[in-house]
Structures are given as C-alpha cells and as structure tokens.
Scaffold this motif. Structure first.
Motif, mmCIF file in Angstrom:
data_model
loop_
_atom_site.group_PDB
_atom_site.id
_atom_site.type_symbol
_atom_site.label_atom_id
_atom_site.label_comp_id
_atom_site.label_asym_id
_atom_site.label_seq_id
_atom_site.Cartn_x
_atom_site.Cartn_y
_atom_site.Cartn_z
ATOM 1 N N SER A 32 0.835 -1.209 0.000
ATOM 2 C CA SER A 32 0.000 0.000 0.000
ATOM 3 C C SER A 32 0.869 1.258 0.000
ATOM 4 C CB SER A 32 -0.926 0.012 1.216
ATOM 5 O OG SER A 32 -1.844 -1.055 1.140
ATOM 6 N N SER A 33 1.959 1.237 0.769
ATOM 7 C CA SER A 33 2.860 2.398 0.814
ATOM 8 C C SER A 33 3.496 2.633 -0.552
ATOM 9 C CB SER A 33 3.959 2.177 1.851
ATOM 10 O OG SER A 33 3.403 2.100 3.138
ATOM 11 N N GLU A 34 3.934 1.558 -1.207
ATOM 12 C CA GLU A 34 4.523 1.686 -2.540
ATOM 13 C C GLU A 34 3.497 2.212 -3.541
ATOM 14 O OE1 GLU A 34 6.110 -2.184 -3.375
ATOM 15 O OE2 GLU A 34 7.830 -1.898 -2.036
ATOM 16 N N LYS A 35 2.269 1.718 -3.404
ATOM 17 C CA LYS A 35 1.204 2.169 -4.311
ATOM 18 C C LYS A 35 0.927 3.661 -4.112
ATOM 19 C CE LYS A 35 -3.364 0.762 -5.882
ATOM 20 N NZ LYS A 35 -4.467 -0.173 -5.686
ATOM 21 N N VAL A 36 0.895 4.104 -2.865
ATOM 22 C CA VAL A 36 0.667 5.523 -2.571
ATOM 23 C C VAL A 36 1.804 6.361 -3.157
ATOM 24 C CG1 VAL A 36 0.634 7.225 -0.700
ATOM 25 C CG2 VAL A 36 -0.787 5.194 -0.550
ATOM 26 N N LEU A 37 3.055 5.890 -3.016
ATOM 27 C CA LEU A 37 4.197 6.627 -3.578
ATOM 28 C C LEU A 37 4.115 6.703 -5.095
ATOM 29 C CD1 LEU A 37 7.173 5.321 -1.394
ATOM 30 C CD2 LEU A 37 6.186 7.616 -1.398
ATOM 31 N N ARG A 38 3.743 5.600 -5.745
ATOM 32 C CA ARG A 38 3.595 5.614 -7.208
ATOM 33 C C ARG A 38 2.506 6.581 -7.633
ATOM 34 N NH1 ARG A 38 4.182 0.075 -6.768
ATOM 35 N NH2 ARG A 38 1.948 -0.238 -6.996
ATOM 36 N N LEU A 39 1.376 6.536 -6.935
ATOM 37 C CA LEU A 39 0.272 7.442 -7.283
ATOM 38 C C LEU A 39 0.662 8.901 -7.058
ATOM 39 C CD1 LEU A 39 -2.790 5.456 -5.895
ATOM 40 C CD2 LEU A 39 -2.221 5.880 -8.288
ATOM 41 N N ALA A 40 1.403 9.163 -5.998
ATOM 42 C CA ALA A 40 1.859 10.538 -5.743
ATOM 43 C C ALA A 40 2.802 10.994 -6.852
ATOM 44 C CB ALA A 40 2.540 10.614 -4.379
ATOM 45 N N ALA A 41 3.693 10.101 -7.285
ATOM 46 C CA ALA A 41 4.625 10.448 -8.371
ATOM 47 C C ALA A 41 3.858 10.680 -9.672
ATOM 48 C CB ALA A 41 5.652 9.346 -8.550
ATOM 49 N N GLU A 42 2.887 9.826 -9.962
ATOM 50 C CA GLU A 42 2.067 10.007 -11.165
ATOM 51 C C GLU A 42 1.317 11.328 -11.119
ATOM 52 O OE1 GLU A 42 -0.520 6.718 -12.166
ATOM 53 O OE2 GLU A 42 1.093 5.274 -11.823
ATOM 54 N N MET A 43 0.789 11.676 -9.955
ATOM 55 C CA MET A 43 0.060 12.935 -9.808
ATOM 56 C C MET A 43 0.990 14.123 -10.030
ATOM 57 S SD MET A 43 -2.747 14.227 -9.448
ATOM 58 C CE MET A 43 -4.022 14.987 -8.543
ATOM 59 N N GLN A 44 2.197 14.033 -9.492
ATOM 60 C CA GLN A 44 3.172 15.111 -9.679
ATOM 61 C C GLN A 44 3.550 15.240 -11.155
ATOM 62 O OE1 GLN A 44 6.732 14.530 -7.395
ATOM 63 N NE2 GLN A 44 7.120 16.712 -7.244
ATOM 64 N N ASN A 45 3.757 14.120 -11.834
ATOM 65 C CA ASN A 45 4.071 14.151 -13.274
ATOM 66 C C ASN A 45 2.912 14.726 -14.066
ATOM 67 O OD1 ASN A 45 6.603 13.060 -12.882
ATOM 68 N ND2 ASN A 45 5.937 10.962 -13.253
ATOM 69 N N TYR A 46 1.694 14.359 -13.701
ATOM 70 C CA TYR A 46 0.502 14.894 -14.371
ATOM 71 C C TYR A 46 0.451 16.414 -14.213
ATOM 72 C CZ TYR A 46 -4.340 16.182 -15.154
ATOM 73 O OH TYR A 46 -5.473 16.807 -15.589
ATOM 74 N N LYS A 47 0.704 16.888 -13.010
ATOM 75 C CA LYS A 47 0.673 18.333 -12.771
ATOM 76 C C LYS A 47 1.732 19.053 -13.604
ATOM 77 C CE LYS A 47 -1.237 18.392 -8.103
ATOM 78 N NZ LYS A 47 -0.971 18.684 -6.679
ATOM 79 N N LYS A 48 2.943 18.470 -13.662
ATOM 80 C CA LYS A 48 4.007 19.079 -14.459
ATOM 81 C C LYS A 48 3.627 19.113 -15.933
ATOM 82 C CE LYS A 48 7.929 17.840 -11.522
ATOM 83 N NZ LYS A 48 9.109 16.987 -11.402
ATOM 84 N N ARG A 49 3.104 17.987 -16.448
ATOM 85 C CA ARG A 49 2.676 17.940 -17.861
ATOM 86 C C ARG A 49 1.593 18.973 -18.127
ATOM 87 N NH1 ARG A 49 2.606 12.533 -17.386
ATOM 88 N NH2 ARG A 49 0.360 12.487 -17.199
ATOM 89 N N ASN A 50 0.648 19.052 -17.213
ATOM 90 C CA ASN A 50 -0.472 19.991 -17.364
ATOM 91 C C ASN A 50 0.041 21.434 -17.375
ATOM 92 O OD1 ASN A 50 -3.133 20.677 -17.647
ATOM 93 N ND2 ASN A 50 -3.618 20.508 -15.486
ATOM 94 N N GLU A 51 0.968 21.762 -16.490
ATOM 95 C CA GLU A 51 1.546 23.108 -16.453
ATOM 96 C C GLU A 51 2.297 23.418 -17.746
ATOM 97 O OE1 GLU A 51 1.362 25.764 -14.322
ATOM 98 O OE2 GLU A 51 -0.271 24.574 -13.492
ATOM 99 N N THR A 52 3.056 22.429 -18.241
ATOM 100 C CA THR A 52 3.808 22.624 -19.488
ATOM 101 C C THR A 52 2.852 22.872 -20.649
ATOM 102 O OG1 THR A 52 5.561 21.183 -18.678
ATOM 103 C CG2 THR A 52 5.491 21.566 -21.044
ATOM 104 N N GLU A 53 1.789 22.076 -20.722
ATOM 105 C CA GLU A 53 0.801 22.256 -21.795
ATOM 106 C C GLU A 53 0.143 23.623 -21.701
ATOM 107 O OE1 GLU A 53 -1.935 18.957 -21.682
ATOM 108 O OE2 GLU A 53 -0.358 17.514 -22.134
#
Length: 169
Positions: A32-53
């Motif tokens: 569960s901890s690993e899953k939360v970390l992956r989801l947090a990283a995905e969310m951060q990448n999504y935010k960066k992509r969204n800002e770049t776009e």
C-alpha cells in the motif's frame, strides 16, 4: 504433562497464526505504501505535464493569427515592389500609403514576436528553409541559398512558415 503439551501446542499454533497474520499485514502495508508513492509520483508528473501544456498554449496563443496574417503581408510586399519611385502619378501616392501601412503591420508582427527568417547567402537548413529550386552557380559554394522565393517566418522560437528558396547545387 500431556495437558501441558497440548496447551503449548495450542499456544504455538496461535502464536504461529499471529506471526503469519502480522507478516501478511506488514506485506500489505508495504504494498500500500509503494502504491501511494507511485500514485503521488504520477500525480506530480501529471501536474508538471499539465503546467507545461498550459504554458505552451499561452506562449503560442497567437500562432494561428500570425499564420493567417502572413499572406496579407506577402500581398503588401508585392504591391510595394510595383513602386517606380515616380511620386507624381496616382499609383505612387497609393504606394506610399501602402508603405506606411506595411511598416506599421511589420511593427505589429515584430511586437508579437513574428520574425522573418534570414536566408540570403546562408547555408541551406531544412528546419528553416524549403528548397523548391536548384541552380548551379560556380561562384558560390554548394548548398548556399541563391534566392528567396517566399519569405519564411518564426513565431517566438517556432517556425510557422519555412522560407521557399533556390539553392546552389
């Protein structure tokens, strides 16, 4: 003694069961901890992509307008080329007005960061130029632009229309 052995066996079974349950819960927690970390990283990448776009959309918001204005600029340049510098006739008076409008038009395009691509005498570069003709000129090196047939333009750091050129073979 037999009762005590049975009691110890029961306690060992219970202890073993608790240890297995504890181990299983630790594994679940780790997953569960690993899953939360992956989801947090995905969310951060999504935010960066969204800002770049978003920033690219804002940066290039006037690109279509600039592209649509280029044929008008070309027509102004064609009209101005008709000038014979004889200011006495009516056509020349109109052309002097066209020159003023053209100058203002070029200033507006420069203000929104539309710039002409330099070509004359430069080395052919397929990023900025489109070769539509070739010609052999012994006095110039191979791959050099001989003539600009249609001007090319950049909008900020992006080519919006490559220059059509004649290149030396």
């Amino acid at each position: 003694m037999e009762k005590e052995e049975k009691k110890n066996k029961k306690e060992n079974k219970g202890l073993k069961h608790l240890e297995e349950e504890n181990h299983k819960l630790k594994n679940d927690l780790k997953e569960s901890s690993e899953k939360v970390l992956r989801l947090a990283a995905e969310m951060q990448n999504y935010k960066k992509r969204n800002e770049t776009e978003k920033s690219n959309m804002l940066k290039y918001a006037n690109e279509d307008l600039a592209k649509n204005l280029l044929p008008i600029l070309d027509n102004f340049e064609r009209a101005i080329r008709l000038d014979d510098n004889d200011l006495s006739d009516e056509v020349s008076k109109f052309l002097s007005g066209f020159k003023m409008i053209y100058g203002s038009f070029v200033n507006v395009l420069n203000n929104i960061e539309v710039k002409e691509i330099e070509c004359d005498g430069l080395e052919f570069d397929p990023v900025y130029h489109q070769a539509v003709l070739t010609e052999k000129d012994e006095t110039k090196p191979s791959g050099v632009i001989l003539e600009v047939l249609q001007k090319g333009y950049m909008y900020k750091d992006k080519v919006i229309r490559p220059a059509m050129v004649k290149v030396n073979e």
